[in-house]
Design a protein around this motif. Structure first.
Motif, PDB file in Angstrom:
ATOM      1  N   ASP A  34       0.845  -1.188   0.000  1.00 21.18           N
ATOM      2  CA  ASP A  34       0.000   0.000   0.000  1.00 21.18           C
ATOM      3  C   ASP A  34       0.880   1.237   0.000  1.00 21.18           C
ATOM      4  N   ALA A  35       0.904   1.967  -1.122  1.00 23.66           N
ATOM      5  CA  ALA A  35       1.773   3.134  -1.255  1.00 23.66           C
ATOM      6  C   ALA A  35       1.160   4.401  -0.672  1.00 23.66           C
ATOM      7  N   PHE A  36      -0.107   4.368  -0.275  1.00 23.70           N
ATOM      8  CA  PHE A  36      -0.779   5.572   0.211  1.00 23.70           C
ATOM      9  C   PHE A  36      -0.191   6.025   1.548  1.00 23.70           C
ATOM     10  N   TRP A  37       0.060   7.335   1.669  1.00 22.61           N
ATOM     11  CA  TRP A  37       0.579   7.899   2.906  1.00 22.61           C
ATOM     12  C   TRP A  37      -0.547   8.617   3.630  1.00 22.61           C
ATOM     13  N   ASN A  38      -0.978   8.058   4.739  1.00 24.75           N
ATOM     14  CA  ASN A  38      -1.970   8.689   5.590  1.00 24.75           C
ATOM     15  C   ASN A  38      -1.212   9.540   6.611  1.00 24.75           C
ATOM     16  N   SER A  39      -0.993  10.812   6.278  1.00 30.73           N
ATOM     17  CA  SER A  39      -0.159  11.678   7.114  1.00 30.73           C
ATOM     18  C   SER A  39      -0.761  11.928   8.484  1.00 30.73           C
ATOM     19  N   ALA A  40      -2.087  11.722   8.617  1.00 26.86           N
ATOM     20  CA  ALA A  40      -2.710  11.900   9.923  1.00 26.86           C
ATOM     21  C   ALA A  40      -2.438  10.720  10.847  1.00 26.86           C
ATOM     22  N   LYS A  41      -1.985   9.608  10.295  1.00 27.57           N
ATOM     23  CA  LYS A  41      -1.770   8.395  11.078  1.00 27.57           C
ATOM     24  C   LYS A  41      -0.297   8.029  11.225  1.00 27.57           C
ATOM     25  N   TYR A  42       0.512   8.316  10.195  1.00 23.16           N
ATOM     26  CA  TYR A  42       1.924   7.934  10.212  1.00 23.16           C
ATOM     27  C   TYR A  42       2.793   9.144   9.903  1.00 23.16           C
ATOM     28  N   ASN A  43       3.918   9.265  10.605  1.00 26.31           N
ATOM     29  CA  ASN A  43       4.899  10.265  10.219  1.00 26.31           C
ATOM     30  C   ASN A  43       5.762   9.713   9.088  1.00 26.31           C
ATOM     31  N   MET A  44       6.706  10.518   8.607  1.00 26.34           N
ATOM     32  CA  MET A  44       7.467  10.118   7.434  1.00 26.34           C
ATOM     33  C   MET A  44       8.316   8.876   7.690  1.00 26.34           C
ATOM     34  N   VAL A  45       8.965   8.800   8.834  1.00 22.47           N
ATOM     35  CA  VAL A  45       9.830   7.653   9.125  1.00 22.47           C
ATOM     36  C   VAL A  45       9.003   6.372   9.234  1.00 22.47           C
ATOM     37  N   SER A  46       7.877   6.430   9.939  1.00 20.75           N
ATOM     38  CA  SER A  46       7.015   5.252  10.065  1.00 20.75           C
ATOM     39  C   SER A  46       6.493   4.802   8.706  1.00 20.75           C
ATOM     40  N   TYR A  47       6.150   5.773   7.882  1.00 23.29           N
ATOM     41  CA  TYR A  47       5.645   5.427   6.553  1.00 23.29           C
ATOM     42  C   TYR A  47       6.719   4.731   5.719  1.00 23.29           C
ATOM     43  N   LEU A  48       7.950   5.263   5.739  1.00 16.30           N
ATOM     44  CA  LEU A  48       9.025   4.647   4.961  1.00 16.30           C
ATOM     45  C   LEU A  48       9.324   3.228   5.456  1.00 16.30           C
ATOM     46  N   LEU A  49       9.256   3.017   6.759  1.00 12.56           N
ATOM     47  CA  LEU A  49       9.460   1.666   7.289  1.00 12.56           C
ATOM     48  C   LEU A  49       8.366   0.710   6.810  1.00 12.56           C
ATOM     49  N   ARG A  50       7.132   1.196   6.737  1.00 10.29           N
ATOM     50  CA  ARG A  50       6.051   0.365   6.210  1.00 10.29           C
ATOM     51  C   ARG A  50       6.310   0.014   4.745  1.00 10.29           C
ATOM     52  N   MET A  51       6.820   0.965   3.976  1.00 11.13           N
ATOM     53  CA  MET A  51       7.114   0.692   2.571  1.00 11.13           C
ATOM     54  C   MET A  51       8.235  -0.329   2.427  1.00 11.13           C
ATOM     55  N   MET A  52       9.240  -0.222   3.287  1.00 11.23           N
ATOM     56  CA  MET A  52      10.387  -1.118   3.183  1.00 11.23           C
ATOM     57  C   MET A  52      10.097  -2.516   3.713  1.00 11.23           C
ATOM     58  N   THR A  53       9.019  -2.677   4.440  1.00 17.21           N
ATOM     59  CA  THR A  53       8.647  -4.004   4.922  1.00 17.21           C
ATOM     60  C   THR A  53       7.472  -4.587   4.135  1.00 17.21           C
ATOM     61  N   SER A  54       7.107  -3.960   3.042  1.00 15.63           N
ATOM     62  CA  SER A  54       6.106  -4.537   2.146  1.00 15.63           C
ATOM     63  C   SER A  54       6.833  -5.433   1.137  1.00 15.63           C
ATOM     64  N   TRP A  55       6.072  -6.112   0.309  1.00 17.41           N
ATOM     65  CA  TRP A  55       6.702  -7.006  -0.663  1.00 17.41           C
ATOM     66  C   TRP A  55       7.446  -6.224  -1.729  1.00 17.41           C
ATOM     67  N   ALA A  56       6.804  -5.222  -2.294  1.00 16.73           N
ATOM     68  CA  ALA A  56       7.418  -4.395  -3.338  1.00 16.73           C
ATOM     69  C   ALA A  56       6.493  -3.221  -3.622  1.00 16.73           C
ATOM     70  N   ILE A  57       7.005  -2.263  -4.390  1.00 16.36           N
ATOM     71  CA  ILE A  57       6.196  -1.147  -4.878  1.00 16.36           C
ATOM     72  C   ILE A  57       6.109  -1.293  -6.391  1.00 16.36           C
ATOM     73  N   VAL A  58       4.950  -1.682  -6.857  1.00 19.69           N
ATOM     74  CA  VAL A  58       4.734  -1.920  -8.287  1.00 19.69           C
ATOM     75  C   VAL A  58       3.757  -0.874  -8.798  1.00 19.69           C
ATOM     76  N   CYS A  59       4.128  -0.195  -9.860  1.00 20.37           N
ATOM     77  CA  CYS A  59       3.239   0.856 -10.371  1.00 20.37           C
ATOM     78  C   CYS A  59       3.428   1.028 -11.871  1.00 20.37           C
ATOM     79  N   ASP A  60       2.444   1.655 -12.489  1.00 24.81           N
ATOM     80  CA  ASP A  60       2.465   2.027 -13.908  1.00 24.81           C
ATOM     81  C   ASP A  60       2.411   3.538 -14.006  1.00 24.81           C
ATOM     82  N   VAL A  61       3.182   4.081 -14.934  1.00 25.50           N
ATOM     83  CA  VAL A  61       3.227   5.524 -15.180  1.00 25.50           C
ATOM     84  C   VAL A  61       2.914   5.763 -16.649  1.00 25.50           C
ATOM     85  N   TRP A  62       1.891   6.575 -16.906  1.00 21.57           N
ATOM     86  CA  TRP A  62       1.516   6.920 -18.272  1.00 21.57           C
ATOM     87  C   TRP A  62       1.809   8.400 -18.522  1.00 21.57           C
ATOM     88  N   TYR A  63       2.609   8.671 -19.563  1.00 22.36           N
ATOM     89  CA  TYR A  63       2.830  10.046 -20.013  1.00 22.36           C
ATOM     90  C   TYR A  63       1.771  10.380 -21.059  1.00 22.36           C
TER      91      TYR A  63
END
Length: 447
Positions: free
Chosen positions: A342-371
């Motif tokens: 889950d890449a969404f950052w809920n700033s009301a619930k997590y600070n930046m460090v906590s959020y980054l730790l959640r990202m680093m303990t997930s399986w991966a960050i997979v996304c598509d970018v369309w120009y």
């Protein structure tokens, strides 16, 4: 009028039906009890109550129009309500039955809330062996729990240390590199080194998130002298986009770790950080944006017009500031795959460090970018219409919902202008109805 009569009739009919049903149930119960079937009597009573409750709910839904919600204009829906209403002898176009329209829309908006659910993590249909999205299914299976424990070991004991090390290297190099480049004179070498340092460090940080990024339509990548606008889900949106090119960024100034990075990056590249609550900063930002886009040798500006993070299920209202400048707009759509994290950052619930730790303990960050192809403001189109057109294009490409609500509702109440807009629409409809009535009465021949 007619609505009250219908309600009275339905309630009366419902009361008669309930009474008849109750008499029948009592008779059946007496006969069954006399035969000694107490359990059967209880079952008959429960079944009868259930039937009456279902019937009552169905009647209420039909009366309120909640079984099927059909989108339509205020004037059209109120016209349907008034179709069978007799004309008031006192004149005017107001009807007490109009209240039912506003009651129904209010209940519909409460039941089908489109706003507040965009500020929390998306509910997954399946479990991805990360944090449960539905706590009713904890420990549903011993085998599945063992698989989850194994996944925790892999994510926290193997992947997380390697990712933290890579992210620390990338952020440290970003601070050191941009600080060193900031002391160089304003030559072409400084611009080249700044772009090289930014892209290199962002790619290292992306490896620290195990980011798998698929870029589409690279021929439409933003060019210098333009403005790149994208939907906003997380601070790592910047990392995702800067893996494929360098941008000058505009955004809210932060404190803590994010503030350290912002101040270091601003030394090497003309990033623009501002306080959203300060009106002087907002006017200064608009001037700096115009000066930046007028120089075709400077990097394209990256802006997230929503102004806040949304959970990647929709695109909310774009602020019009970046669309008033008259520059070329390069829309970009970003869509994350929640199956791996889950890449969404809920700033009301997590600070930046906590959020980054959640990202680093997930399986991966997979996304598509369309120009998307470059877009320009059309003749006779104001900034708000232009922003809505760009927003619709991004939502359509990314498979997201296109919502007109302001993302500022995440932290603030609904503005009075939204209420006044609905009141103005209703008053205009009443005035127009009265004018048409008076015009038709003037055409009538004299007696």
């Amino acid at each position: 009028g007619w609505c009250v009569c219908v309600c009275v009739c339905v309630v009366s009919l419902g009361g008669v039906c309930v009474c008849v049903w109750s008499v029948w149930v009592v008779c059946v119960c007496v006969c069954v009890v006399s035969l000694g079937g107490v359990c059967v009597c209880v079952c008959v009573c429960v079944w009868s109550v259930w039937v009456v409750c279902v019937w009552s709910v169905w009647v209420v839904c039909v009366l309120c129009g909640l079984i099927q919600r059909e989108e339509g204009s205020m004037e059209k829906e109120l016209g349907e309500l008034r179709r069978s209403r007799p004309k008031s002898p006192l004149g005017g176009d107001f009807s007490l039955s109009d209240c039912f329209y506003f009651y129904r829309r209010g209940v519909e908006d409460i039941v089908e809330d489109e706003v507040t659910q965009r500020f929390s993590s998306e509910e997954l249909v399946w479990w991805n062996l990360l944090t449960r999205t539905n706590y009713d299914f904890h420990y549903i299976s011993l085998k599945l729990t063992m698989v989850w424990v194994l996944g925790v070991f892999v994510r926290y004991c193997i992947l997380a240390p390697l990712r933290i090390m890579l992210a620390s290297i990338g952020l440290t190099w970003l601070v050191i590199g941009t600080t060193i480049v900031g002391f160089l004179p304003e030559w072409r070498l400084k611009s080249w080194l700044s772009e090289w340092v930014h892209v290199m460090c962002y790619r290292i940080c992306a490896r620290g998130l195990s980011a798998t990024i698929h870029y589409h339509n690279k021929e439409n990548r933003p060019r210098k002298g333009g403005i790149c606008v994208a939907n906003h889900t997380s601070p790592i949106d910047v990392v995702i986009l800067c893996n494929d090119g360098c941008y000058a960024m505009v955004g809210q100034s932060h404190g803590g770790l994010m503030g350290v990075l912002q101040r270091a990056m601003a030394k090497a590249c003309p990033h623009i950080w501002f306080e959203r609550a300060d009106m002087k900063d907002r006017h200064l930002v608009a001037k700096r944006l115009r000066d930046h886009v007028n120089d075709k040798t400077k990097l394209p500006i990256l802006i997230f017009p929503e102004g806040t993070c949304i959970n990647n299920t929709s695109v909310m209202m774009f602020k019009k500031g970046s669309f008033e400048i008259g520059a070329t707009i390069y829309p970009v759509a970003i869509k994350y795959d929640p199956q791996f994290g889950d890449a969404f950052w809920n700033s009301a619930k997590y600070n930046m460090v906590s959020y980054l730790l959640r990202m680093m303990t997930s399986w991966a960050i997979v996304c598509d970018v369309w120009y998307l192809p470059a877009m320009h403001q059309q003749e006779g189109e104001d900034a708000v219409q232009f922003a809505n057109r760009v927003k619709s294009a991004i939502a359509h490409q990314g498979g997201l919902l296109d919502l007109c609500w302001d993302g500022g509702l995440k932290r603030a109440k609904v503005k009075d202008t939204f209420k006044e807009q609905q009141q103005k629409m209703y008053s205009n409809m009443l005035v127009r109805g009265e004018e048409e009535s008076s015009h038709n009465s003037d055409k009538l021949p004299p007696p």
